[in-house]
Design an enzyme around this catalytic site. Structure first.
Site, PDB file in Angstrom:
ATOM      1  N   ASP A  13      -2.098   6.183  -5.968  1.00 18.46           N
ATOM      2  CA  ASP A  13      -2.302   5.271  -4.840  1.00 18.46           C
ATOM      3  C   ASP A  13      -2.415   3.839  -5.367  1.00 18.46           C
ATOM      4  OD1 ASP A  13      -2.902   4.288  -2.322  1.00 18.46           O
ATOM      5  OD2 ASP A  13      -5.038   4.719  -2.505  1.00 18.46           O
ATOM      6  N   ASP A  67       0.836  -1.190   0.000  1.00 14.62           N
ATOM      7  CA  ASP A  67       0.000   0.000   0.000  1.00 14.62           C
ATOM      8  C   ASP A  67       0.876   1.247   0.000  1.00 14.62           C
ATOM      9  OD1 ASP A  67      -2.024   1.812   0.263  1.00 14.62           O
ATOM     10  OD2 ASP A  67      -2.463   1.336   2.346  1.00 14.62           O
TER      11      ASP A  67
END
Ligand SMILES: *[C@@H]1O[C@H](CO)[C@@H](O)[C@H](O)[C@H]1NC(C)=O
Ligand SMILES: *[C@@H]1O[C@H](CO)[C@@H](O)[C@H](O)[C@H]1NC(C)=O
Length: 502
Positions: free
Chosen positions: A380, A174
């Site tokens: 992201d 992440d």
């Protein structure tokens, strides 16, 4: 009180906060996930502005042929294999007895709902930062109701090893969060672990595990990345609590361990969360690998060796594999074109890019660049669908629909409002889409990075609008598919190259 104690009521709060819906994930065969296996199969009259692919290539994969396209393994860098958490290539794939089950729209609606929860938490986190970050002022005993970190359901998984002897753990990676954590053995005694595929890490069987004291800077600086910290009353160990946007969480002891990325790339004293109470939709992974910008992330903790340089390629289907690579390696590929990382901070963890425009079918959309400069944009790895300021999204949608007039529009799927019924078409042609960045880079998306196929009846434009133009835009992972994405954090830039993986 110098060292706040995480009270049992605070632990309880973490528990109480958990309301995630397992509905579809438990009903579905994971392999019917959101594979989008578009390939240019035929020449087309307008090849420069259009992709033409077989419709069936847009639909979730039911069977897989293992990818043969490898990644460039570079001697001076450390390369890890990336798989989709729902994919047959991941260990998490259930044995295929139930592989004929499909959940179609419900399944995808659930995935998209989780994605929206992540986006909401990113927006609320950035709004908090604009005003005042409550986590930096409060003691570790309360978690602001509207805050919360980015959702814990990262879609892509890498395998690393922790401890002595080294134990393999598959972690969701992440770029939107910093703390790396894994479930730790004590959680099973209290039934506070979620289900993971590998054995749960047991720190007591590792010779290199150490608890971090709660008086250290390493502990207290957790609040600067939005992670709660506290002090164990009995051992003075640093306790951490991190909650994600979907009410997933991990609470435990902040410790250090030997991290083995590859047999030659080993990091002693790697700071990580040893999770004693964990809940969430982590898809069978053992925890999270935080690649964010702040100093607890693996990028910072390995900066001496890799100089804050990493790259990845997210595979286009749940059948294929990509990679996550640390370090620049020997050669840098000429094909990588860079754009500057935003110098204006956007939260602590996020990587901001300066988007100034979008091209559809080779034509720049009529969007004032101030729309992008005022909303700002992050890239992201954990958000699925790209979010745009509504002004930009509406222009994109109009241009896309204009070029897709020969296909019948059909009903929306969750946040995706531009969907086509392609069940009577063998192939589909759709416009190419590029992001234009400040400084001149125009980066075309891969053919697999534009549409999200639920079924032949519903193939949707994989973009969505934010609630209003002030919310930050997010370049999501569908749009990053097959691109090599290079983060040269020390050099202040992010780069892209086409066709980095299958
Ligand atoms: C991490 O960042 C915080 C806040 O910017 C800073 O106070 C702290 O010294 C940093 N720690 C390390 C180890 O770099
Ligand atoms: C899609 O189109 C096919 C063929 O035209 C039709 O039979 C089917 O009902 C349509 N599906 C939806 C969801 O509208």
């Amino acid at each position: 009180m110098a060292t706040p104690i995480i009270s049992s009521s605070s632990f309880l709060r973490f528990f109480m906060a958990f309301f995630s819906v397992f509905l579809c994930l438990s009903l579905c065969s994971f392999e019917n996930g959101f594979a989008l296996a578009a390939r240019d199969t035929k020449p087309h009259p307008l090849p420069h502005t259009t992709h033409t692919v077989e419709v069936k290539s847009l639909l979730p994969a039911t069977t897989c042929s293992p990818s043969t396209k490898g990644h460039n393994i570079n001697k001076a860098s450390s390369v890890l294999k990336v798989v989709h958490k729902h994919g047959p290539c991941s260990n998490f794939h259930k044995s295929s007895k139930t592989s004929t089950t499909t959940c179609d729209e419900k399944y995808h609606a659930q995935i998209l709902k989780q994605d929206q929860a992540r986006v909401n938490s990113i927006h609320s986190r950035l709004n908090h930062n604009n005003n005042k970050d409550p986590l930096t002022q409060s003691a570790a005993t309360t978690l602001p109701a509207k805050s919360g970190l980015v959702i814990g359901t990262g879609n892509y998984i890498v395998t690393v090893s922790l401890g002595t002897p080294a134990k393999q753990l598959s972690l969701a990676f992440d770029t939107g969060s910093d703390l790396t954590w894994t479930q730790c053995k004590a959680c099973s005694a209290t039934q506070s672990c979620y289900k993971q595929r590998e054995p749960i890490f047991n720190p007591f069987l590792s010779a290199s595990y150490k608890k971090i004291s709660c008086t250290t800077a390493a502990c207290t600086q957790l609040s600067s990345i939005g992670v709660q910290h506290g002090c164990s009353a009995s051992t003075s160990a640093c306790l951490y609590g991190t909650r994600y946007g979907d009410n997933s969480f991990s609470v435990g002891v902040f410790g250090s361990e030997k991290l083995t990325l590859t047999p030659t790339d080993i990091f002693e004293g790697f700071l990580f969360g040893c999770g004693l109470k964990n809940k969430g939709l982590f898809g069978g992974s053992a925890g999270m690998l935080g690649l964010g910008r702040s100093n607890t992330s693996i990028v910072e903790q390995t900066a001496n060796k890799y100089n804050r340089y990493f790259s990845y390629c997210l595979p286009s289907t749940s059948c294929s594999t990509g990679y996550l690579s640390f370090g620049k390696g020997g050669r840098s590929s000429n094909a990588v074109k860079f754009t500057a990382l935003s110098t204006v901070p956007l939260g602590h963890s996020f990587y901001g890019l300066n988007v100034v425009g979008i091209n559809v079918g080779g034509t720049k959309l009529p969007i004032s660049s101030s729309v992008f400069s005022s909303s700002r944009t992050i890239i992201d790895s954990g958000t699925l669908i790209t979010r745009l300021p509504p002004t930009a999204y509406n222009a994109l949608k109009a241009a896309f629909r204009q070029r897709m007039k020969s296909y019948p529009l059909t009903q929306a799927v969750s946040i995706l409002d531009t969907c086509y019924n392609l069940s009577s078409f063998k192939t589909v042609s759709y416009p190419k889409i590029s992001f234009v960045f400040d400084g001149g880079l125009t980066q075309e998306l891969d053919a697999t990075g534009i549409l999200y196929g639920v079924s032949a009846d519903q193939v949707c434009l994989a973009f969505a609008g934010n609630m209003d133009d002030s919310e930050v835009g997010i370049i999501g992972n569908v749009q990053q598919r097959r691109l090599k994405v290079v983060y040269d954090v020390a050099g202040g830039k992010v780069g892209f190259a086409p066709a980095g993986c299958a």
